[in-house]
Scaffold this active site. Structure first.
Site, PDB file in Angstrom:
ATOM      1  N   ILE B  17       0.838  -1.207   0.000  1.00  0.00           N
ATOM      2  CA  ILE B  17       0.000   0.000   0.000  1.00  0.00           C
ATOM      3  C   ILE B  17       0.869   1.252   0.000  1.00  0.00           C
ATOM      4  O   ILE B  17       0.585   2.227  -0.696  1.00  0.00           O
ATOM      5  CB  ILE B  17      -0.942  -0.007   1.230  1.00  0.00           C
ATOM      6  CG1 ILE B  17      -1.889  -1.202   1.162  1.00  0.00           C
ATOM      7  CG2 ILE B  17      -1.727   1.288   1.297  1.00  0.00           C
ATOM      8  CD1 ILE B  17      -2.777  -1.362   2.391  1.00  0.00           C
ATOM      9  N   ALA B  88       3.827   1.851   7.467  1.00  0.00           N
ATOM     10  CA  ALA B  88       4.757   0.777   7.830  1.00  0.00           C
ATOM     11  C   ALA B  88       4.022  -0.270   8.660  1.00  0.00           C
ATOM     12  O   ALA B  88       3.258   0.064   9.571  1.00  0.00           O
ATOM     13  CB  ALA B  88       5.928   1.344   8.624  1.00  0.00           C
ATOM     14  N   GLY B  89       4.237  -1.494   8.327  1.00  0.00           N
ATOM     15  CA  GLY B  89       3.569  -2.548   9.090  1.00  0.00           C
ATOM     16  C   GLY B  89       4.148  -3.897   8.727  1.00  0.00           C
ATOM     17  O   GLY B  89       4.507  -4.137   7.563  1.00  0.00           O
ATOM     18  N   SER B 139      -5.861  -1.891  10.544  1.00  0.00           N
ATOM     19  CA  SER B 139      -6.286  -3.155   9.918  1.00  0.00           C
ATOM     20  C   SER B 139      -7.612  -3.584  10.526  1.00  0.00           C
ATOM     21  O   SER B 139      -7.918  -3.255  11.688  1.00  0.00           O
ATOM     22  CB  SER B 139      -5.230  -4.226  10.168  1.00  0.00           C
ATOM     23  OG  SER B 139      -5.729  -5.488   9.787  1.00  0.00           O
ATOM     24  N   TYR B 152      -0.094  -8.909  16.363  1.00  0.00           N
ATOM     25  CA  TYR B 152      -0.414  -8.091  15.190  1.00  0.00           C
ATOM     26  C   TYR B 152      -1.738  -7.361  15.420  1.00  0.00           C
ATOM     27  O   TYR B 152      -1.833  -6.139  15.241  1.00  0.00           O
ATOM     28  CB  TYR B 152      -0.502  -8.975  13.930  1.00  0.00           C
ATOM     29  CG  TYR B 152      -0.851  -8.167  12.699  1.00  0.00           C
ATOM     30  CD1 TYR B 152       0.105  -7.392  12.079  1.00  0.00           C
ATOM     31  CD2 TYR B 152      -2.156  -8.164  12.189  1.00  0.00           C
ATOM     32  CE1 TYR B 152      -0.215  -6.618  10.965  1.00  0.00           C
ATOM     33  CE2 TYR B 152      -2.481  -7.403  11.076  1.00  0.00           C
ATOM     34  CZ  TYR B 152      -1.504  -6.639  10.467  1.00  0.00           C
ATOM     35  OH  TYR B 152      -1.830  -5.865   9.377  1.00  0.00           O
ATOM     36  N   LYS B 156      -2.390  -3.180  15.952  1.00  0.00           N
ATOM     37  CA  LYS B 156      -3.289  -2.376  15.108  1.00  0.00           C
ATOM     38  C   LYS B 156      -4.420  -1.768  15.943  1.00  0.00           C
ATOM     39  O   LYS B 156      -4.884  -0.666  15.656  1.00  0.00           O
ATOM     40  CB  LYS B 156      -3.874  -3.252  13.987  1.00  0.00           C
ATOM     41  CG  LYS B 156      -2.828  -3.690  12.963  1.00  0.00           C
ATOM     42  CD  LYS B 156      -2.273  -2.500  12.200  1.00  0.00           C
ATOM     43  CE  LYS B 156      -1.326  -2.916  11.077  1.00  0.00           C
ATOM     44  NZ  LYS B 156      -0.747  -1.755  10.371  1.00  0.00           N
ATOM     45  N   THR B 187      -0.572  -7.872  -1.016  1.00  0.00           N
ATOM     46  CA  THR B 187       0.785  -7.405  -0.733  1.00  0.00           C
ATOM     47  C   THR B 187       1.642  -8.571  -0.245  1.00  0.00           C
ATOM     48  O   THR B 187       1.144  -9.682  -0.025  1.00  0.00           O
ATOM     49  CB  THR B 187       0.763  -6.331   0.368  1.00  0.00           C
ATOM     50  OG1 THR B 187       0.265  -6.938   1.564  1.00  0.00           O
ATOM     51  CG2 THR B 187      -0.132  -5.166   0.002  1.00  0.00           C
TER      52      THR B 187
END
Lengths: 471, 246
Positions: B17, B88-89, B139, B152, B156, B187
């Site tokens: 993204i 960034a992730g 997310s 994760y 988020k 991605t």
């Protein structure tokens, strides 16, 4: 790191443009030198900003240091016997006239508002309603101290170094920072002017009357109703003013008192002027402004025709201060102004075509002002033997691009006629059009002086970048 | 094409993204600063969009000490800043019965701590000048405590709450803070994961994100249908949710 707390959004007076910059308020020359050093260390540039009265981007510099001179507004010396005054650059025209008037003096060149600082006036080399008679602001400056980009200070006197003096004056602050200037005031016998108001039914008459009046009256200014076309195109009202001579006023000491010069706080003794813009705002559209212009003209051409009356210096000079914050009528988009200077013989043709183009593009000017001018000696000067037409335009969402095109198209007409432009008012003129108004080698000469005095380009502004490619 | 933003900073621009956002912004005439760890990916961006349009800096978002000076340097080099996007992730694959503290903390450092380090100076700056737009790429995984990837999801979720708090602090000053919650975007992050649905391209996600950012919406699911899905998922009682393999 530059202190984040100093970051501010700074706008041109017209509020159609802005930029974030680090604002510093130096109070001494030492502070200014520190700012220059900081800029060198951080590899950024500086811009000087007086009262922020330039309409467009003259005092804007994104991510640079913006020097605000509100703490450098001391009167350093005043000699009422000669009218010579030494001032710091942050002194406003308001402070200046209020300081000298009681002794029978008046600044020889003032703008339509009393808010600009003398530093700004010299940098942009402003003119007033008496340009034909008195020339520009710099013509009344005897000398100034200039803090150069390398941090050194030098005094530049008109008589000793006229070429450099005239390069710095009107250079948009690109050659150094003025830290002191010596100005010569004009002797006045009274605080009053005799004013005559006349109307002109069309552009041809307007230009003729303005031209005829220039040798008889100190001040000549004309307001134009920019809405009608055809035979009425360029109609408007003219105001001529002259200082009362000795003996014409029975008690001049009264009118020379500053409290008798202050502009009234209310309109018709009832309406607080600070709220006037709120009343005007609903009318700030094409239809509303067309009617306001029409009614103003009709009132002037009937009730006010050929009126002869006395008016105080401040009342006559500072028309733009009549309605405080009047620019807010243009919010949220703000306004821009475009002022073209055109030689006498071409003026009617160019102004006619400009006004017609505004009508054709459905972008009429809400306020139009005509003045008579003479050439000036500045390297980057805007003066010529001719007329200027200043046009105010609202900046509306969705019409910005079209407005910028209109300005460019009007600019091309001026270039063809051998005219000039006034950067203090400008916000939208393409650089190539501005540069083509100068003679061969003139811009190059200025840029070589800039290169010599400020090789690292520490002093910059969006205006200088746009018009001269400095940056 | 209409230029919606003039000067933008995209943190996490090497791929997915973030890279699509940089390309989209540059194609609109916006000057963009792209930050990422991988220099070769940044070079691709400048090659595609042009060096005049895109400036790049190699940066690891976990190097928090670098951020204040780098932030100021980027604003200076861009000549202004009106959009900051934290894209960034990372998502480390975690087995259902795996508890890998190092991998979890790495995700938290990148997904959340890096965001705080970058968006704090952005918020300070935009608050001071009374304008600007901050976009955080969260997310849908942050909406519930899914058993699949606790760290994760929670990183988020923390980002979501942080962005809401920023919004409450500086929206009144004229700053827009936009939380983006993408679903599945094609991605590197989701490469090889089976059973995904409604997968959209990064380019499509970038188009939607910039549209939402220019409108200044508070929160946007990308694509929008995830709003309904997540509204339902958020309402599933915990004693049922714990039995679901999501």
């Amino acid at each position: 790191m530059l202190p984040a707390s100093r970051l501010e959004w700074i706008q041109g007076w017209g509020e159609s443009q802005g930029a974030a910059a680090y604002l510093f308020r130096p109070s001494t020359i030492g502070n200014l030198q520190d700012c220059l050093q900081l800029a060198r260390d951080k590899k950024i540039s500086l811009v000087s900003r007086g009262s922020g009265c330039s309409y467009g981007d003259a005092a804007l510099l994104p991510e640079g240091i913006c020097l605000n001179f509100s703490r450098m507004q001391r009167i350093l010396a005043w000699d009422p016997s000669t009218g010579i005054i030494d001032v710091e650059p942050g002194v406003s025209l308001r402070r200046l006239w209020r300081y000298v008037l009681g002794d029978g003096w008046w600044p020889p060149v003032v703008t339509g508002t009393m808010e600009p600082t003398v530093g700004g006036c010299l940098s942009m080399n402003v003119h007033g309603k008496n340009n034909w008679v008195r020339g520009t602001f710099s013509e009344h400056c005897v000398e100034f101290d200039l803090l150069q980009a390398d941090g050194s200070l030098r005094t530049i006197r008109r008589e000793e170094e006229p070429e450099l003096f005239n390069a710095v004056a009107g250079s948009f602050g690109m050659l150094g920072i003025v830290t002191r200037m010596r100005l010569k005031m004009k002797r006045v016998a009274s605080g009053m002017l005799e004013v005559r108001a006349v109307s002109a039914p069309d552009l041809e008459t307007m230009l003729r009357l303005t031209d005829e009046a220039k040798d008889q009256w100190e001040y000549v200014v004309a307001w134009i109703d920019a809405f009608p076309g055809g035979k009425k195109l360029g109609r408007g009202l003219l105001h001529f003013g002259r200082h009362l001579e000795k003996g014409e006023e029975p008690r001049p000491e009264q009118s020379l008192r500053i409290e008798n010069q202050d502009l009234p706080e209310e309109l018709f003794h009832i309406l607080p002027k600070s709220s006037m813009w709120r009343l005007l705002k609903p009318w700030t559209n094409r239809v509303g402004m067309s009617w306001i212009n029409r009614l103003k003209y009709l009132a002037g051409a009937t009730i006010g025709e050929n009126a002869l009356y006395q008016q105080s210096l401040a009342e006559f000079s500072f028309l733009l201060d009549y309605v405080p914050n009047w620019k807010k009528i243009y919010s949220p988009g703000g306004l821009i102004q475009h002022q073209s200077f055109v030689p006498v013989n071409q003026a009617e043709d160019v102004f006619r075509r400009q006004l017609e183009l505004c009508r054709k593009m459905r972008l009429p000017s809400f306020l139009a002002v005509l003045k008579r001018h003479r050439p000036d000696d500045c390297l980057m000067g805007h003066g010529l033997d001719g007329f200027s037409l200043a046009l105010d335009f609202p900046v509306r969402a969705g019409k910005r691009e079209r407005l910028w095109k209109l300005v460019a198209a009007m600019g091309e007409m001026v270039v063809e006629a051998g005219g000039r432009f006034y950067p203090a008012k400008d916000a939208a003129l393409p650089g190539e059009i501005y540069r083509s108004t100068f003679q061969d080698g003139q811009i190059e000469k200025f840029l070589s002086i800039k290169q010599e005095m400020d090789p690292e380009m520490r002093l910059r502004s969006l205006l200088a970048e746009r018009l001269l490619g400095i940056g | 094409m209409k230029k919606r933003f003039k000067h933008a900073l995209v943190i996490g621009a090497s791929s997915g993204i973030g890279a699509a956002l940089v390309r989209q912004l540059a194609s609109e005439g916006c000057r963009v600063a792209a930050l990422a760890r991988r220099e070769d990916k940044l070079r691709e961006l400048t090659r595609d969009a042009g060096e005049d349009q895109v400036i790049t800096r190699v940066h690891d978002v976990t190097a928090i000490d670098e951020v204040p000076a780098l932030f100021q340097e980027i604003a200076r080099d861009l000549g202004g800043l009106d959009l900051v996007i934290y894209a960034a992730g990372i998502m480390r694959p975690v087995a259902f019965d795996e508890f890998n503290t190092e991998a979890d903390l790495e995700m938290i450092r990148t997904n959340y701590e890096g965001a705080v380090a970058w968006l704090n100076p952005a918020a300070e700056r935009f608050g001071a000048v009374g304008r600007g737009c901050i976009v955080g790429i969260g997310s849908v995984a942050g909406d519930r405590g899914r058993s699949g990837n606790p760290a994760y999801g929670s990183s988020k979720a923390a980002l979501d709450t942080y962005l809401e708090a920023l919004r409450n602090r500086i929206a009144r000053k004229g700053v827009r803070v936009v939380t983006i919650k993408p679903g599945f975007v094609d991605t590197e992050m989701i490469a090889g994961i089976p059973g995904l649905f409604w997968v959209i391209s990064p380019e499509k996600a970038a188009r939607i994100i910039l549209k939402k950012a220019s409108r200044g919406v508070r929160e946007a699911y990308v694509p929008a249908r995830w709003r309904l899905v997540m509204a339902i998922i958020r309402r599933i009682p915990s004693f049922i949710f714990r039995h679901l393999k999501v």
